[in-house]
Scaffold this motif. Sequence first.
Motif: not given
Length: 197
Positions: A142-160
């Motif tokens: 599974a993959s999850y797009t991680v974001t946070a309030y105030g941050a413009s960056a996003a990260f993709c966390v992949q979980v096996e």
Amino acid sequence: MVVFTFVLAGLVVAMGCIKADRVRSWRRALNPSAPELPDAAFTVGRIVLFGMAGLCLYSAFQFMAVTANAEWSDEELASAVSQSVAEMNGMSGFGNLDGSEDDFDDENSRMIKDELIENGGGGAPQSGVAATPSEANKPSRASYTVTAYGASAAFCVQVERVRDKDDAQVIPGGLGREGSGGLPRHTYTVKHHKGEC
């Protein structure tokens, strides 16, 4: 709210700077039979008004600090994601009693958010993180797009998630009965990269 508080402080300071003679002339125009106010009343009034203006300024700066502490920066999020992925990689956990894997997205998302908040550091807020699951997620990958309030960056966390064949936790029976069934044990492999999934 901050702008309103600063404007209010400015108005209160302006009220405190009005000369006593001008206030007396306004009073005479509005109510000629009113008794004269002594100079001490104007002094006390100015002290009270300037004190209120100081309180407004203090409140505005405190509100600005609270607002700044409620937002994540890109650096805080990047650091939290790196540390969280390092801690989750190789971690193991138990599945559901009935063996179903219907809630894997909620479980993984909650695990990612908890780790991010824990690894956010002293300056990062304790909320405002989202781990949005991808449409094509499966229990094993599974993959999850991680974001946070105030941050413009996003990260993709992949979980096996790999199920351990020999490592099911047996549930003990009650009242002298044999244990039956077991909880499946999973091992997680977690990776991440910058950008959305």
